[in-house]
Design an enzyme around this catalytic site. Structure first.
Site, mmCIF file in Angstrom:
data_model
loop_
_atom_site.group_PDB
_atom_site.id
_atom_site.type_symbol
_atom_site.label_atom_id
_atom_site.label_comp_id
_atom_site.label_asym_id
_atom_site.label_seq_id
_atom_site.Cartn_x
_atom_site.Cartn_y
_atom_site.Cartn_z
ATOM 1 C CB SER A 48 28.918 -5.833 8.920
ATOM 2 O OG SER A 48 28.674 -6.805 7.933
ATOM 3 C CE LYS A 94 31.670 -6.277 5.060
ATOM 4 N NZ LYS A 94 31.338 -5.864 6.427
#
EC number: 3.4.21.53
Length: 779
Positions: free
Chosen positions: A678, A721
């Site tokens: 990611s 996140k």
């Protein structure tokens, strides 16, 4: 058939349960009216009467069809009237006779009869039959207690074969039909053959009876002997004052067995083991093994059930009282309760609470048990490597024990507890087996009603148990095990949630544990927020709880040393009390940076921010990656590098930059391993920023995987996140468009402070992230 040819009329006396043979002399008691009149008629005539047996004993008034057609002509020797009205008659059997016709049935039976004479065949055959009959009769007498040996002597003197058969038959206890068959046999040879067959059958039956009798007697003798020896042993132990001997132990176990409430096969197993224990010498080590096994079978719950409290409102109150937030997990528990209430019987679900440490996974499971009114039991699977930890050891091993599942059931004491399997993601496997594979049977609702533990051996029903498992991460759990569980993700807490948890749960609990009264310690809301922001950076609340402990200890010390009667913690007194802050709160970067981009990462402890730095140096096109990056992250950097080379002209970068410059990509905190796809768009943005000398906005964080064509692919852990970005003070999150569905899971307080920008291509990322003269660069 032999007859005299002479017919005569004669009164008939039907006999019940009795048959008279020729030459027999015996007493008869006559009470039926018809029978008495028949006797009187015979006495008037010539004292002769026909004695024929009726077919059914219970008939009081038999008809002519219910009387056998062959009987015995008898002479009445004597008659005596008894006080009760019956007549006792002494009769002597003379000859066989067949009833030809019933002449009178009204007052008494009168019949026309034909006398029957014995028919003789070859004497040699008859002689041989006589000897066989006598020999078999002798064997019969030895087996039967009903015939005396003197009878054999008297019978042996009879020379006439027909009379011999009659006399022997009269001494046998036979069914009336068998005796009648002998009476009706006019041929002497046939009569002896019938008798021999009857004798052989009777002898076999008696032989079988004798064997059964001996076996029963032997068993009784053994039981009596054992009882006698046990009583002797008890007496000896009593004399010696030894009340803890094996006999006393066995007696106590048998008493326990009589009160045992469990499956029949388990009860039988315990009974067998007690018998084995009784026969085992007290000095034998085997005795302790058997005793331990019996104790385990007794101590495991087999049928004891706690009644579920299915009041959903009560369960909601309990869950809200114990935990702040965790809405999805609470909702799932309430759904389970609702279904349980409707169907009455539901196989226990297998819930897996996945989340970083300190978010309340274990305490939530405890609250579920409290809300249901069930027992709670917890076992930790962290570091478990041995399959026997789950299934138990075979009893042949020294120090064998049941597995942790059965041990947990013993601790719970009921068959339907809430059973927490903690740290299921931290199991390992080695040469001792695979414990995760052994857990498959435990956690499969279609198999766990007959769970097999190697030590217990008997199948155990785990289908009523509500299993809850916890894990920090999913990817280390084997797929077949994961397939049997329902995932409930608990990502972490926002600042507001942590503030409420500290005020409502952590601080009051620590004050109580440290003996502080409510008025002795107060912490302002601003102070708590400062602790959350500057002294703790975590997904859960463990560090926050430790800070509450620290404050309580400081307060206790001041109060005990008479420095102060109460402690008021504010924003101003915080640093003096617990020291300088550990973390920097606010923007991830204080100003826009060239070649530095803030990425968002997922860790087992929750979300985190990750600054990726790129330096462009004069050289020959060498690409250097540092910061302990994993293979996947290195490949993302290579992909980003290749994409930039393919778009160099459009991005206004020197097309030969890769030949003239060395590029160094570094991710700080180099001691910590980092991996995952990611960071792709973050590395690409930092590279372009460095090569274009264009700063990246300090307010922007990003996450997404990149392809060689610049497409942005979806990632996992968006909620974690986002929480990390919120903690770090970022304002904008660039994310893959395919992750838009995950925005719903993010708390509203976080969504209010963050702007989410879904993107499909790297061009969109650069458009939002790069800054030129306080504006954005257009690619």
């Amino acid at each position: 058939m032999g007859t005299t040819g002479r017919e005569r009329k004669i009164p008939l006396l039907p006999l019940r349960g009795l048959l008279v043979f020729p030459t027999m002399v015996l007493h008869l008691d006559v009470g039926r009216e018809k029978s008495v009149k028949a006797l009187e008629k015979a006495m008037v005539d010539d004292n002769l009467i026909l004695l024929a047996t009726q077919e059914e004993v219970h008939l009081e008034e038999p008809t002519k069809e219910q009387i056998f057609k062959v009987g015995t002509i008898a002479k009445i020797k004597q008659m005596l009237k008894l006080p009760n009205g019956t007549i006792r008659v002494l009769v002597e059997g003379l000859k066989r006779a067949r009833i030809d016709q019933f002449l009178n049935e009204d007052e008494y039976f009168e019949v026309a009869i034909s006398e029957l004479e014995d028919e003789m065949d070859e004497m040699a055959e008859v002689e041989a039959l006589m000897r066989s009959v006598l020999r078999t009769f002798e064997q019969y007498i030895k087996l039967s207690k009903k015939v005396t040996p003197e009878t054999l002597a008297s019978v042996s003197d009879i020379d006439e074969p027909g009379r011999l058969a009659d006399v022997i038959t009269s001494h046998l206890t036979l069914k009336m039909k068998d005796k009648q068959n002998v009476l009706e046999a006019i041929n002497v040879k046939a009569r002896l053959e019938i008798l021999l067959e009857i004798l052989n059958n009777e002898r076999e039956v008696l032989e079988l009876e004798r064997k059964i009798g001996q076996r029963v007697k032997k068993q009784m003798e053994k039981t009596q002997k054992e009882y006698y020896l046990r009583e002797q042993m008890k007496a000896i132990q009593k004399e010696l004052g030894d009340k803890e001997g094996r006999a006393g132990e066995v007696e106590e176990l048998r008493k326990q067995l009589s009160e045992f409430d469990g499956p029949d096969q388990v009860e039988e197993k315990i009974a067998k083991e007690i018998d084995r224990l009784e026969k085992t010498p007290p000095t034998s080590a085997e005795g302790n093994v058997i005793r331990n096994y019996i104790d385990w079978l007794f101590s495991i719950p087999w049928t004891k059930v706690t009644e579920d409290n299915l009041d959903i409102n009560h369960a909601k109150e309990v869950l809200d009282e114990d935990h702040y937030g965790l809405e999805k997990a609470k909702e799932r528990v309430l759904e389970y309760l609702a279904v349980q209430k409707l169907v009455k019987r539901l196989k226990g679900p297998i819930l897996c609470l996945v989340g970083p440490p300190g978010v309340g996974k274990t305490s939530l499971a405890r609250s579920v048990a409290r809300s249901l009114g069930r027992e709670f039991v917890r076992i930790s699977l962290g570091g478990v490597r041995d399959e026997a930890e789950i299934r138990g050891h075979r009893r042949t091993y020294v120090g064998a024990m049941p597995g942790r599942v059965i041990q947990g059931m013993k601790t719970a004491g009921t068959v339907n507890p809430v059973f927490l399997l903690d740290e299921i993601d931290k199991m390992a496997n080695d040469f001792r087996g695979d414990p995760a594979a052994a857990l498959l049977e435990v956690l499969d609702p279609n198999q766990n009603d007959t769970f097999s533990d190697h030590y217990i051996e008997e199948p155990y029903d785990l289908s009523k148990v509500m299993f809850i498992t916890t894990a920090n991460t999913v990817h280390t759990i084997p797929r077949p095990l994961l397939d049997r569980m329902e995932m409930l993700h608990i990502p972490g807490y926002t600042e507001i949630e942590k503030l409420n948890i500290a005020k409502k749960y952590l601080l009051p609990k620590q004050m109580e544990e440290h003996g502080l009264a409510e008025e002795q310690l107060t912490v302002s809301e601003e102070g708590l927020l400062e602790i959350i922001r500057l002294y703790t950076r975590e997904a859960g609340v463990r560090d926050l709880n430790r800070m509450m402990e620290t404050i309580c200890r400081k307060a206790a010390k001041q109060i005990v040393s008479d420095e102060a009667q109460e402690l008021n913690v504010t924003l101003e007194t915080l640093e003096e009390l617990i020291g300088k802050s550990k973390f920097r709160y606010g923007l991830a970067e204080t100003e826009d940076q060239v070649g530095a981009c803030t990425g968002l990462a997922w860790t087992e402890a929750g979300g985190d921010t990750l600054t990726i730095e790129v330096a462009v140096l004069p050289g020959k096109g060498k690409l250097t990656l540092t910061g302990k990056l994993g293979d996947v992250m290195k490949e993302s950097a290579q992909a980003a590098f290749s994409y930039i080379r393919s778009r160099a002209e459009e991005l206004k970068i020197d097309p030969d930059f890769y030949e003239k410059s060395d590029i160094h990509i570094h991710v700080p905190e180099g001691a910590i391993p980092k991996d995952g796809p990611s960071a792709g768009i973050t590395i690409a943005t930092a590279l372009i920023s460095a090569l274009c000398s264009t700063p990246v906005s300090k307010e922007v964080g990003m996450t997404g995987e990149i392809t060689l064509r610049g497409r942005v692919l979806p990632i996992g852990g968006l909620k974690e996140k986002s929480l990390a970005a919120h903690r770090a003070g970022l304002k904008t999150i660039i994310m893959p468009k395919e992750n838009e569905k995950d925005i719903d899971e993010i708390p509203d307080t976080v969504k209010q402070d963050l702007t989410f920008i879904p993107v499909e291509h790297l061009d969109e990322v650069l458009d939002k992230a790069l800054v030129i003269d306080d504006g954005k660069v257009t690619v």
